[in-house]
Design a protein around this motif. Structure first.
Motif, PDB file in Angstrom:
ATOM      1  N   ARG A 278      28.384  34.003  -7.528  1.00  0.00           N
ATOM      2  CA  ARG A 278      27.547  32.859  -7.900  1.00  0.00           C
ATOM      3  C   ARG A 278      27.119  32.843  -9.375  1.00  0.00           C
ATOM      4  N   LEU A 279      28.048  33.098 -10.277  1.00  0.00           N
ATOM      5  CA  LEU A 279      27.759  32.932 -11.702  1.00  0.00           C
ATOM      6  C   LEU A 279      27.667  31.440 -11.997  1.00  0.00           C
ATOM      7  N   ARG A 280      26.615  31.040 -12.699  1.00  0.00           N
ATOM      8  CA  ARG A 280      26.471  29.631 -13.078  1.00  0.00           C
ATOM      9  C   ARG A 280      26.560  29.538 -14.597  1.00  0.00           C
ATOM     10  N   ILE A 281      27.535  28.780 -15.056  1.00  0.00           N
ATOM     11  CA  ILE A 281      27.678  28.500 -16.478  1.00  0.00           C
ATOM     12  C   ILE A 281      27.090  27.110 -16.662  1.00  0.00           C
ATOM     13  N   GLU A 282      25.821  27.075 -17.119  1.00  0.00           N
ATOM     14  CA  GLU A 282      25.042  25.834 -17.139  1.00  0.00           C
ATOM     15  C   GLU A 282      25.630  24.746 -17.993  1.00  0.00           C
ATOM     16  N   HIS A 283      26.026  25.084 -19.185  1.00  0.00           N
ATOM     17  CA  HIS A 283      26.578  24.086 -20.099  1.00  0.00           C
ATOM     18  C   HIS A 283      27.811  24.707 -20.728  1.00  0.00           C
ATOM     19  N   PHE A 284      28.870  23.962 -20.794  1.00  0.00           N
ATOM     20  CA  PHE A 284      30.098  24.525 -21.331  1.00  0.00           C
ATOM     21  C   PHE A 284      30.043  24.584 -22.848  1.00  0.00           C
ATOM     22  N   GLY A 285      30.931  25.359 -23.412  1.00  0.00           N
ATOM     23  CA  GLY A 285      31.152  25.360 -24.850  1.00  0.00           C
ATOM     24  C   GLY A 285      30.616  26.579 -25.563  1.00  0.00           C
ATOM     25  N   GLY A 286      31.491  27.197 -26.327  1.00  0.00           N
ATOM     26  CA  GLY A 286      31.102  28.298 -27.183  1.00  0.00           C
ATOM     27  C   GLY A 286      30.772  29.585 -26.467  1.00  0.00           C
ATOM     28  N   ILE A 287      31.225  29.757 -25.246  1.00  0.00           N
ATOM     29  CA  ILE A 287      30.902  30.959 -24.478  1.00  0.00           C
ATOM     30  C   ILE A 287      32.039  31.956 -24.609  1.00  0.00           C
ATOM     31  N   VAL A 288      31.684  33.173 -25.056  1.00  0.00           N
ATOM     32  CA  VAL A 288      32.669  34.234 -25.228  1.00  0.00           C
ATOM     33  C   VAL A 288      32.180  35.458 -24.452  1.00  0.00           C
ATOM     34  N   VAL A 289      33.015  35.936 -23.537  1.00  0.00           N
ATOM     35  CA  VAL A 289      32.698  37.111 -22.731  1.00  0.00           C
ATOM     36  C   VAL A 289      33.763  38.165 -22.999  1.00  0.00           C
ATOM     37  N   HIS A 290      33.343  39.355 -23.387  1.00  0.00           N
ATOM     38  CA  HIS A 290      34.262  40.466 -23.651  1.00  0.00           C
ATOM     39  C   HIS A 290      34.922  40.891 -22.337  1.00  0.00           C
ATOM     40  N   GLY A 291      36.154  41.325 -22.418  1.00  0.00           N
ATOM     41  CA  GLY A 291      36.915  41.716 -21.241  1.00  0.00           C
ATOM     42  C   GLY A 291      36.366  42.911 -20.483  1.00  0.00           C
ATOM     43  N   SER A 292      35.506  43.714 -21.096  1.00  0.00           N
ATOM     44  CA  SER A 292      34.909  44.869 -20.413  1.00  0.00           C
ATOM     45  C   SER A 292      33.499  44.583 -19.909  1.00  0.00           C
ATOM     46  N   THR A 293      33.040  43.366 -20.062  1.00  0.00           N
ATOM     47  CA  THR A 293      31.697  42.994 -19.617  1.00  0.00           C
ATOM     48  C   THR A 293      31.614  43.029 -18.099  1.00  0.00           C
ATOM     49  N   VAL A 294      30.429  43.410 -17.594  1.00  0.00           N
ATOM     50  CA  VAL A 294      30.129  43.357 -16.164  1.00  0.00           C
ATOM     51  C   VAL A 294      28.952  42.407 -15.996  1.00  0.00           C
ATOM     52  N   ILE A 295      29.117  41.417 -15.123  1.00  0.00           N
ATOM     53  CA  ILE A 295      28.063  40.437 -14.845  1.00  0.00           C
ATOM     54  C   ILE A 295      27.734  40.532 -13.361  1.00  0.00           C
ATOM     55  N   GLY A 296      26.454  40.726 -13.046  1.00  0.00           N
ATOM     56  CA  GLY A 296      26.014  40.856 -11.657  1.00  0.00           C
ATOM     57  C   GLY A 296      25.989  39.525 -10.922  1.00  0.00           C
ATOM     58  N   ASP A 297      25.393  39.530  -9.746  1.00  0.00           N
ATOM     59  CA  ASP A 297      25.285  38.337  -8.904  1.00  0.00           C
ATOM     60  C   ASP A 297      24.184  37.404  -9.398  1.00  0.00           C
ATOM     61  N   ASP A 298      24.373  36.116  -9.165  1.00  0.00           N
ATOM     62  CA  ASP A 298      23.356  35.084  -9.390  1.00  0.00           C
ATOM     63  C   ASP A 298      22.877  35.006 -10.839  1.00  0.00           C
ATOM     64  N   CYS A 299      23.768  35.204 -11.779  1.00  0.00           N
ATOM     65  CA  CYS A 299      23.414  35.124 -13.200  1.00  0.00           C
ATOM     66  C   CYS A 299      23.664  33.718 -13.744  1.00  0.00           C
ATOM     67  N   VAL A 300      23.022  33.415 -14.870  1.00  0.00           N
ATOM     68  CA  VAL A 300      23.171  32.123 -15.524  1.00  0.00           C
ATOM     69  C   VAL A 300      23.504  32.356 -16.994  1.00  0.00           C
ATOM     70  N   LEU A 301      24.563  31.695 -17.469  1.00  0.00           N
ATOM     71  CA  LEU A 301      24.917  31.694 -18.890  1.00  0.00           C
ATOM     72  C   LEU A 301      24.803  30.263 -19.378  1.00  0.00           C
ATOM     73  N   ARG A 302      24.206  30.084 -20.552  1.00  0.00           N
ATOM     74  CA  ARG A 302      24.118  28.756 -21.141  1.00  0.00           C
ATOM     75  C   ARG A 302      25.054  28.665 -22.343  1.00  0.00           C
ATOM     76  N   GLN A 303      25.133  27.512 -22.966  1.00  0.00           N
ATOM     77  CA  GLN A 303      26.108  27.277 -24.031  1.00  0.00           C
ATOM     78  C   GLN A 303      25.936  28.236 -25.198  1.00  0.00           C
ATOM     79  N   ASN A 304      27.063  28.513 -25.848  1.00  0.00           N
ATOM     80  CA  ASN A 304      27.117  29.338 -27.057  1.00  0.00           C
ATOM     81  C   ASN A 304      26.633  30.769 -26.867  1.00  0.00           C
ATOM     82  N   VAL A 305      26.834  31.313 -25.690  1.00  0.00           N
ATOM     83  CA  VAL A 305      26.469  32.708 -25.411  1.00  0.00           C
ATOM     84  C   VAL A 305      27.652  33.614 -25.753  1.00  0.00           C
TER      85      VAL A 305
END
Length: 174
Positions: free
Chosen positions: A78-105
């Motif tokens: 249940r990852l929620r990407i609130e607003h698209f655009g400018g989001i960069v996630v490194h390939g070794s990143t770990v993201i838990g459950d129920d997280c929220v990312l907003r634009q330009n993160v």
């Protein structure tokens, strides 16, 4: 990631997006989920062809959605990407459950000398617009990273981090 299949994850993810299938964050996340599934297969022709298709789809998501979400990143439910655009996630990143990312993160590494060091986000973490989290930092469960914060060190569970460099301003109950 849990033992659910990619399609079950995608159906679950879809329930979080008001725009449904029109949400570009959902497109990028669906491509990630389908692409990451290839790692469950043993090496061979199918995995190789799947890899080529995954790379092309990932590049399409970067271009069309402005979201770089590599198949090697570990993403919980249940990852929620609130607003698209400018989001960069490194390939070794770990993201838990129920997280929220907003634009330009940006969730990335801090040094070319240590290319595999990337953030680890706990469950229920919220990352504000324009925030940058760099290096092998741990963001505890329920933490909130404010807009435009630059996080270079661990953030405890339930904390709120703001500023550049980020500092803890308040401790919320988890």
């Amino acid at each position: 990631m849990s033992h659910m299949g990619a399609w079950a994850h995608i159906r679950e993810d879809r329930t979080l997006y008001r725009e449904g299938w029109l949400a570009q964050g959902l497109w990028a996340l669906a491509i990630h989920r389908l692409s990451a599934g290839r790692f469950a297969r043993r090496r061979g022709v199918v995995r190789s062809l799947w890899g080529v298709a995954a790379k092309l789809a990932g590049k399409w998501a970067e271009f069309a959605c402005g979201i770089s979400l590599p198949e090697t990143a570990t993403i919980g439910r249940r990852l929620r990407i609130e607003h698209f655009g400018g989001i960069v996630v490194h390939g070794s990143t770990v993201i838990g459950d129920d997280c929220v990312l907003r634009q330009n993160v940006t969730l990335g590494n801090r040094s070319e000398a240590r290319p595999l060091e990337a953030p680890i986000l706990g469950n229920r973490v919220q990352i504000g617009a324009g925030a940058v989290v760099l290096g092998a930092v741990r963001i505890g469960d329920g933490a909130i990273i404010g807009a435009n914060a630059v996080v270079l060190s661990d953030v405890p569970a339930g904390a709120i981090a703001v500023g550049n460099p980020a500092r803890i301003i308040e401790r919320a109950s988890v």
